[in-house]
Design an enzyme around this catalytic site. Sequence first.
Site, PDB file in Angstrom:
ATOM      1  N   PHE A  36       1.078  -1.678  -0.080  1.00 47.48           N
ATOM      2  CA  PHE A  36       0.002  -0.335  -0.074  1.00 47.48           C
ATOM      3  C   PHE A  36       0.952   1.247  -0.273  1.00 47.48           C
ATOM      4  CE2 PHE A  36      -2.814  -3.116   1.575  1.00 47.48           C
ATOM      5  CZ  PHE A  36      -4.289  -2.551   1.314  1.00 47.48           C
ATOM      6  N   HIS A 118      -7.414  -7.703   9.304  1.00 47.23           N
ATOM      7  CA  HIS A 118      -8.257  -6.425   8.260  1.00 47.23           C
ATOM      8  C   HIS A 118      -8.994  -6.722   7.675  1.00 47.23           C
ATOM      9  CE1 HIS A 118      -4.586  -3.254   8.600  1.00 47.23           C
ATOM     10  NE2 HIS A 118      -5.377  -3.410  10.042  1.00 47.23           N
ATOM     11  N   CYS A 126     -23.905  -8.910   3.639  1.00 49.90           N
ATOM     12  CA  CYS A 126     -25.099  -7.533   3.022  1.00 49.90           C
ATOM     13  C   CYS A 126     -24.989  -6.634   4.776  1.00 49.90           C
ATOM     14  CB  CYS A 126     -26.526  -7.854   3.071  1.00 49.90           C
ATOM     15  SG  CYS A 126     -27.770  -7.427   3.215  1.00 49.90           S
ATOM     16  N   THR A 201       6.228  -5.699   8.057  1.00 45.23           N
ATOM     17  CA  THR A 201       5.218  -4.716   7.903  1.00 45.23           C
ATOM     18  C   THR A 201       6.106  -3.567   9.148  1.00 45.23           C
ATOM     19  OG1 THR A 201       3.656  -4.078   9.379  1.00 45.23           O
ATOM     20  CG2 THR A 201       4.527  -5.966  10.567  1.00 45.23           C
ATOM     21  N   ILE A 244      12.133 -12.525   3.927  1.00 47.23           N
ATOM     22  CA  ILE A 244      11.352 -12.584   4.181  1.00 47.23           C
ATOM     23  C   ILE A 244      11.367 -14.146   4.074  1.00 47.23           C
ATOM     24  CG2 ILE A 244       9.403 -13.439   4.862  1.00 47.23           C
ATOM     25  CD1 ILE A 244       8.572 -11.453   4.676  1.00 47.23           C
TER      26      ILE A 244
END
Length: 260
Positions: A36, A118, A126, A201, A244
């Site tokens: 991101f 997340h 719905c 992260t 990693i």
Amino acid sequence: MESSMLQTCTNLIKNAKNIVVLTGAGISTESGIKDFRSQTGIYQMAPEYILSLDNFYHNPAGFYQFAIENLYHPEARPNQGHEILAKWETDGKVSHIITQNIDGLHQKAGSKQVIEFHGTMKTASCQNCGKTYSTEEMINKRNTMEEFYVCDHCSTPAKNQRYIKPDVVLFGDTGEWFTMEGFNEIINIILQADCLLVLGTSLKVTPFSTFPQYRSEGTPLIIVNKGDTPYDKNKDTFVIFDSIGETLTKINDSINPPIF
């Protein structure tokens, strides 16, 4: 990577019996999925607002187009890092994986005890009746119905109450783990760990970034990430700035030498 640091981390993981793993976008980029916040990440293409709850309700069709094109990766496959974590779980070494990722690659690799902090892009629900749809169903609905994002099972008059939202946590949203009960469950899991392993992260986005501080005193924190984190210089913290998959492969081969 520095060989002495790698050896130290190898010994810590070898001796651990209850490793809790925190993973972020860095483990998924090794499977070809964009992150991101890097220079080539999703937020360079669009502002954070596009992944907000407000934008979803104002422009659900546009939101789905962006989400399906950029967040949904059914073709992606687990990499070495995912596979080794799954093996360590099978071996009784890893107890839980707590991930920021929404791609499901840990489960594809075989990990069972995964907390998707997340949410997931595999399903959508719905907002009124809770009916669950697979993302494949939503894509098919989009191809055949103008208002594909409105639940066809729910009888509530207001359309926006019947919107089908992907089961991911958006900005301005709350998810399953963003509750006092959810936080307490995760904190208890981390408190019981004898090693905390952080992969891919930056630990700069709250509240996920706060989790390492809940480990018991003296519990080692191992971080494998290509960038800095706020925890790098803390006591009992061991940092490797490298891939990693390559790092975990070297550690695993040292713990479980391959038989030729």
